[in-house]
Design a protein around this motif. Structure first.
Motif, PDB file in Angstrom:
ATOM      1  N   VAL A  10       0.843  -1.204   0.000  1.00 56.36           N
ATOM      2  CA  VAL A  10       0.000   0.000   0.000  1.00 56.36           C
ATOM      3  C   VAL A  10       0.872   1.246   0.000  1.00 56.36           C
ATOM      4  N   ALA A  11       1.915   1.265   0.826  1.00 59.04           N
ATOM      5  CA  ALA A  11       2.817   2.414   0.873  1.00 59.04           C
ATOM      6  C   ALA A  11       3.549   2.594  -0.457  1.00 59.04           C
ATOM      7  N   VAL A  44      10.184   2.391  -1.701  1.00 61.45           N
ATOM      8  CA  VAL A  44       9.319   2.596  -0.539  1.00 61.45           C
ATOM      9  C   VAL A  44       8.821   1.268   0.005  1.00 61.45           C
ATOM     10  N   SER A  45       8.419   0.354  -0.866  1.00 65.48           N
ATOM     11  CA  SER A  45       7.877  -0.911  -0.365  1.00 65.48           C
ATOM     12  C   SER A  45       8.957  -1.744   0.328  1.00 65.48           C
ATOM     13  N   LYS A  46      10.180  -1.756  -0.201  1.00 60.32           N
ATOM     14  CA  LYS A  46      11.262  -2.498   0.469  1.00 60.32           C
ATOM     15  C   LYS A  46      11.633  -1.849   1.797  1.00 60.32           C
ATOM     16  N   GLY A  47      11.684  -0.536   1.836  1.00 61.31           N
ATOM     17  CA  GLY A  47      11.985   0.162   3.087  1.00 61.31           C
ATOM     18  C   GLY A  47      10.917  -0.077   4.140  1.00 61.31           C
ATOM     19  N   MET A  48       9.662  -0.012   3.722  1.00 60.88           N
ATOM     20  CA  MET A  48       8.555  -0.238   4.653  1.00 60.88           C
ATOM     21  C   MET A  48       8.536  -1.689   5.126  1.00 60.88           C
ATOM     22  N   GLU A  49       8.810  -2.628   4.224  1.00 59.90           N
ATOM     23  CA  GLU A  49       8.852  -4.037   4.596  1.00 59.90           C
ATOM     24  C   GLU A  49       9.943  -4.286   5.639  1.00 59.90           C
TER      25      GLU A  49
END
Length: 90
Positions: A10-11, A44-49
């Motif tokens: 989602v992010a 963003v998705s890798k950082g958020m994960e």
């Protein structure tokens, strides 16, 4: 946060939409705006994960009743009770 495990997606999607809008406003052609959006999505998705996984590990370490001799995988399984259903194992 509940059982929903897709917050990093989602992010990343939100970052992708924002980047596409900014790229178009800056005058980039469609290909360049799309490529920039894809890069933003992955970043963003890798950082958020990574951030969410770190929070889950810290929460697993703080579980009450956990002894130092227990396996880290045991505490992670305690946090994710429905993992066997998602993996296809009953």
């Amino acid at each position: 946060m509940g059982k929903f495990r897709g917050w990093h997606i989602v992010a990343g999607f939100a970052a992708m939409l924002l980047t596409a809008a900014l790229g178009t406003a800056m005058g980039l052609n469609n290909t360049a705006a799309f490529m920039a959006s894809c890069v933003a999505f992955v970043a963003v998705s890798k950082g958020m994960e990574s951030h969410l996984a770190k929070r889950r590990r810290e929460a697993a370490a703080r579980l009450p009743g956990q002894s130092q001799g227990q396996n880290q995988g045991d505490s992670a399984r305690a946090l994710d009770a429905d993992k066997s259903e998602r993996d296809g194992r009953a």
